[in-house]
Design a protein around this motif. Structure first.
Motif, mmCIF file in Angstrom:
data_model
loop_
_atom_site.group_PDB
_atom_site.id
_atom_site.type_symbol
_atom_site.label_atom_id
_atom_site.label_comp_id
_atom_site.label_asym_id
_atom_site.label_seq_id
_atom_site.Cartn_x
_atom_site.Cartn_y
_atom_site.Cartn_z
ATOM 1 N N ARG A 32 -2.794 -76.440 -3.194
ATOM 2 C CA ARG A 32 -1.218 -75.900 -2.926
ATOM 3 C C ARG A 32 -1.780 -74.717 -1.173
ATOM 4 N NH1 ARG A 32 3.108 -78.009 -4.158
ATOM 5 N NH2 ARG A 32 4.207 -76.381 -3.347
ATOM 6 N N MET A 33 -2.778 -73.971 -1.652
ATOM 7 C CA MET A 33 -2.752 -73.196 -1.344
ATOM 8 C C MET A 33 -3.197 -73.432 1.013
ATOM 9 S SD MET A 33 -2.073 -69.928 -1.020
ATOM 10 C CE MET A 33 -2.096 -68.971 -2.864
ATOM 11 N N GLU A 34 -2.251 -72.714 1.344
ATOM 12 C CA GLU A 34 -3.051 -73.570 3.077
ATOM 13 C C GLU A 34 -4.015 -72.151 3.614
ATOM 14 O OE1 GLU A 34 -1.103 -75.275 6.206
ATOM 15 O OE2 GLU A 34 -1.159 -76.228 3.831
ATOM 16 N N ARG A 35 -3.287 -70.914 2.787
ATOM 17 C CA ARG A 35 -4.593 -69.684 3.548
ATOM 18 C C ARG A 35 -5.975 -69.517 3.079
ATOM 19 N NH1 ARG A 35 -0.946 -64.499 4.670
ATOM 20 N NH2 ARG A 35 -2.914 -64.193 6.200
ATOM 21 N N LEU A 36 -7.369 -70.029 3.740
ATOM 22 C CA LEU A 36 -8.345 -69.708 2.714
ATOM 23 C C LEU A 36 -8.087 -68.617 2.007
ATOM 24 C CD1 LEU A 36 -10.463 -72.303 5.478
ATOM 25 C CD2 LEU A 36 -9.675 -72.431 2.826
ATOM 26 N N PHE A 37 -8.630 -67.378 2.760
ATOM 27 C CA PHE A 37 -8.504 -66.251 2.172
ATOM 28 C C PHE A 37 -8.193 -66.200 0.590
ATOM 29 C CE2 PHE A 37 -8.312 -61.558 0.864
ATOM 30 C CZ PHE A 37 -9.912 -61.493 1.449
ATOM 31 N N ALA A 38 -6.432 -66.557 0.806
ATOM 32 C CA ALA A 38 -6.028 -66.365 -0.822
ATOM 33 C C ALA A 38 -6.968 -67.789 -1.540
ATOM 34 C CB ALA A 38 -4.847 -67.025 -0.655
ATOM 35 N N VAL A 39 -7.730 -68.861 -1.115
ATOM 36 C CA VAL A 39 -8.255 -69.625 -1.455
ATOM 37 C C VAL A 39 -9.278 -69.018 -2.170
ATOM 38 C CG1 VAL A 39 -9.788 -71.921 -1.672
ATOM 39 C CG2 VAL A 39 -7.162 -71.848 -0.373
ATOM 40 N N VAL A 40 -10.707 -68.410 -1.587
ATOM 41 C CA VAL A 40 -11.812 -67.977 -2.290
ATOM 42 C C VAL A 40 -11.366 -66.816 -3.543
ATOM 43 C CG1 VAL A 40 -13.363 -65.899 -1.664
ATOM 44 C CG2 VAL A 40 -12.165 -68.214 0.294
ATOM 45 N N ALA A 47 -6.341 -73.648 6.661
ATOM 46 C CA ALA A 47 -6.646 -75.059 6.471
ATOM 47 C C ALA A 47 -5.986 -75.504 7.046
ATOM 48 C CB ALA A 47 -6.219 -75.467 4.733
ATOM 49 N N LYS A 48 -7.123 -76.968 8.128
ATOM 50 C CA LYS A 48 -7.074 -77.697 8.252
ATOM 51 C C LYS A 48 -5.439 -78.766 7.772
ATOM 52 C CE LYS A 48 -9.851 -79.487 12.950
ATOM 53 N NZ LYS A 48 -10.684 -79.904 12.851
ATOM 54 N N ARG A 49 -4.747 -79.691 8.465
ATOM 55 C CA ARG A 49 -3.765 -80.502 7.492
ATOM 56 C C ARG A 49 -4.861 -81.966 7.237
ATOM 57 N NH1 ARG A 49 0.470 -80.516 5.189
ATOM 58 N NH2 ARG A 49 2.297 -78.944 5.036
ATOM 59 N N PRO A 50 -5.236 -82.385 6.810
ATOM 60 C CA PRO A 50 -6.042 -83.314 6.585
ATOM 61 C C PRO A 50 -5.083 -84.616 7.535
ATOM 62 C CG PRO A 50 -4.577 -83.066 4.459
ATOM 63 C CD PRO A 50 -4.387 -81.451 5.035
ATOM 64 N N LEU A 76 0.289 -62.090 -15.293
ATOM 65 C CA LEU A 76 1.028 -61.075 -14.122
ATOM 66 C C LEU A 76 0.322 -61.336 -13.426
ATOM 67 C CD1 LEU A 76 3.226 -59.232 -16.593
ATOM 68 C CD2 LEU A 76 3.991 -61.387 -15.697
ATOM 69 N N VAL A 77 -0.821 -61.388 -13.568
ATOM 70 C CA VAL A 77 -1.869 -61.220 -12.290
ATOM 71 C C VAL A 77 -1.941 -62.297 -11.386
ATOM 72 C CG1 VAL A 77 -4.190 -60.573 -11.957
ATOM 73 C CG2 VAL A 77 -3.219 -59.154 -13.909
ATOM 74 N N LEU A 78 -1.979 -63.653 -12.329
ATOM 75 C CA LEU A 78 -1.991 -64.742 -11.884
ATOM 76 C C LEU A 78 -1.190 -64.954 -11.077
ATOM 77 C CD1 LEU A 78 -3.272 -67.619 -13.847
ATOM 78 C CD2 LEU A 78 -4.613 -66.739 -12.212
ATOM 79 N N ILE A 79 0.411 -64.710 -11.809
ATOM 80 C CA ILE A 79 1.565 -65.027 -10.946
ATOM 81 C C ILE A 79 1.616 -63.995 -9.345
ATOM 82 C CG2 ILE A 79 3.757 -63.951 -10.550
ATOM 83 C CD1 ILE A 79 3.823 -64.856 -13.378
ATOM 84 N N ARG A 80 1.209 -63.031 -9.479
ATOM 85 C CA ARG A 80 0.997 -61.549 -7.954
ATOM 86 C C ARG A 80 -0.246 -62.544 -6.762
ATOM 87 N NH1 ARG A 80 3.891 -60.152 -5.281
ATOM 88 N NH2 ARG A 80 5.116 -59.362 -6.703
ATOM 89 N N LEU A 81 -1.330 -62.931 -7.712
ATOM 90 C CA LEU A 81 -2.041 -63.775 -6.797
ATOM 91 C C LEU A 81 -1.619 -65.333 -6.422
ATOM 92 C CD1 LEU A 81 -4.785 -63.322 -5.784
ATOM 93 C CD2 LEU A 81 -5.725 -64.923 -8.152
ATOM 94 N N TYR A 82 -1.141 -65.348 -6.787
ATOM 95 C CA TYR A 82 -0.767 -66.646 -6.044
ATOM 96 C C TYR A 82 0.495 -66.230 -5.187
ATOM 97 C CZ TYR A 82 0.906 -71.521 -5.272
ATOM 98 O OH TYR A 82 1.999 -72.990 -4.443
ATOM 99 N N LYS A 83 1.671 -65.792 -5.207
ATOM 100 C CA LYS A 83 2.877 -65.188 -4.640
ATOM 101 C C LYS A 83 1.985 -64.216 -3.426
ATOM 102 C CE LYS A 83 6.904 -65.140 -6.467
ATOM 103 N NZ LYS A 83 7.574 -64.874 -6.879
ATOM 104 N N GLY A 84 1.036 -63.553 -4.343
ATOM 105 C CA GLY A 84 1.110 -62.230 -2.864
ATOM 106 C C GLY A 84 1.874 -62.273 -2.159
ATOM 107 N N PRO A 85 2.251 -61.453 -0.936
ATOM 108 C CA PRO A 85 2.876 -61.669 0.329
ATOM 109 C C PRO A 85 1.637 -60.678 1.269
ATOM 110 C CG PRO A 85 3.547 -59.761 -0.895
ATOM 111 C CD PRO A 85 3.445 -60.568 -2.069
ATOM 112 N N THR A 86 0.787 -59.657 0.847
ATOM 113 C CA THR A 86 0.398 -59.412 2.185
ATOM 114 C C THR A 86 -1.364 -59.829 1.145
ATOM 115 O OG1 THR A 86 -0.483 -57.392 0.846
ATOM 116 C CG2 THR A 86 0.915 -57.391 2.664
ATOM 117 N N LEU A 87 -2.573 -59.659 1.823
ATOM 118 C CA LEU A 87 -4.090 -59.870 1.321
ATOM 119 C C LEU A 87 -4.888 -59.016 0.529
ATOM 120 C CD1 LEU A 87 -5.803 -60.926 4.392
ATOM 121 C CD2 LEU A 87 -5.249 -62.111 2.720
ATOM 122 N N TYR A 88 -4.099 -57.379 0.630
ATOM 123 C CA TYR A 88 -4.039 -56.394 -0.088
ATOM 124 C C TYR A 88 -3.964 -57.015 -1.331
ATOM 125 C CZ TYR A 88 -6.438 -54.033 3.901
ATOM 126 O OH TYR A 88 -6.547 -53.559 4.326
#
Lengths: 184, 102
Positions: free
Chosen positions: A23-31, A80-83, B23-35
């Motif tokens: 579901r994630m769009e930002r690739l950094f979070a995907v990594v 991510a590019k939308r498919p 809890l860490v997984l929730i923060r990883l998914y929602k986390g507003p900033t990259l840090y």
């Protein structure tokens, strides 16, 4: 009982992470999420007593491939590019493949079952022959290095070829970038 | 399996560790900033190390402890790589050279 509990919780977290990756769009979070996915599957391997497989999974999945994917993001775009097509046909393919794999496990002996062919004659045979044939205290090393020596040689050749291919690709990329810099 | 006091304590530690992981997984998914995400990934790696340790003591095989130490090393290297990516926007040397020229 504790094993069942641990496996269930780990699998639930694994599936949740996989859904989050999709579901994630930002690739950094995907990594980041895929690194955590790899750590979770390593933990599952540890609970199944395959510590060496777990360590390989953690080193490759959470270590090397995180670094490689970040390098790829640095060279490309972070979004991510939308498919353009729907995900219906791929979903059906994935479901059929998964069902076939699950069907394939039905014939296999249960995990740790003493009646499994590996436990009845293959394992004891290796254990009894290793000290006489090879004289190495670690049976796994003996199997990998001697009984399945050609298999290991083939694996090494494959990894070596892949490494040479990546080096060639990267050196071509660097030369092109330097050319671009000179033009600027 | 659960018949002694240390086992009971380790089981409770395992359950609390699972809660911390979620809890860490929730923060990883929602986390507003990259840090937030970098921090939660690093912290999940620490939880992995702790989990392997607790599982080893729970199943009476504390030999897993040195493997857990190796996981700590992997976690460290991965975090350094991610932070280097943040600092320079690149992992290799090519892009850095380019930015210096600008």
């Amino acid at each position: 009982m504790i094993d069942t509990f641990t496996n269930t919780v780990l699998f639930v977290m694994l599936v949740l992470t996989a859904l989050a990756i999709v579901r994630m769009e930002r690739l950094f979070a995907v990594v980041m999420l895929s690194s955590v996915f790899s750590l979770l599957s390593a933990l599952l391997f540890v609970t199944l007593d395959a510590v060496d497989v777990a360590f390989t999974e953690a080193a490759v999945g959470a270590g090397i491939s995180t670094v490689l994917m970040l390098g790829t993001i640095a060279l490309t775009k972070p979004e991510a590019k939308r498919p353009r097509h729907t995900a219906f046909v791929p979903l059906i393919v994935v479901c059929v493949t998964g069902a076939a794999l699950v069907y394939g496990t039905l014939d296999m002996p249960a995990f740790g079952s003493p009646d499994a062919p590996a436990q009845t004659h293959v394992g004891p045979d290796y254990l009894s022959r290793t000290p006489i044939d090879i004289d190495v205290p670690n049976a796994v090393t003996a199997i990998l290095g001697s009984y399945r020596g050609f298999d290991t040689l083939g694996e090494t050749a494959v990894v070596f070829t892949a490494g040479i291919g990546v080096l060639l690709l990267l050196s071509g990329l660097r030369r092109r970038r330097e050319d671009e810099d000179e033009e600027i | 399996m659960i018949n002694t006091m240390p086992h009971f304590i380790f089981l409770i530690a395992l359950i609390l560790l699972f809660i911390a992981m979620i809890l860490v997984l929730i923060r990883l998914y929602k986390g507003p900033t990259l840090y937030d995400r970098v921090l939660s990934t690093n912290s999940f790696g620490t939880h992995t190390v702790l989990f392997i340790g607790v599982l080893g003591f729970l199943s009476d095989r504390p030999d897993f402890l040195d493997i857990a130490l190796l996981y700590a090393l992997i976690n460290f290297v991965a975090t350094i790589a991610i932070l280097k990516f943040f600092r320079y926007r690149a992992i290799g040397d090519v892009l850095i050279k380019r930015e210096l020229k600008k």
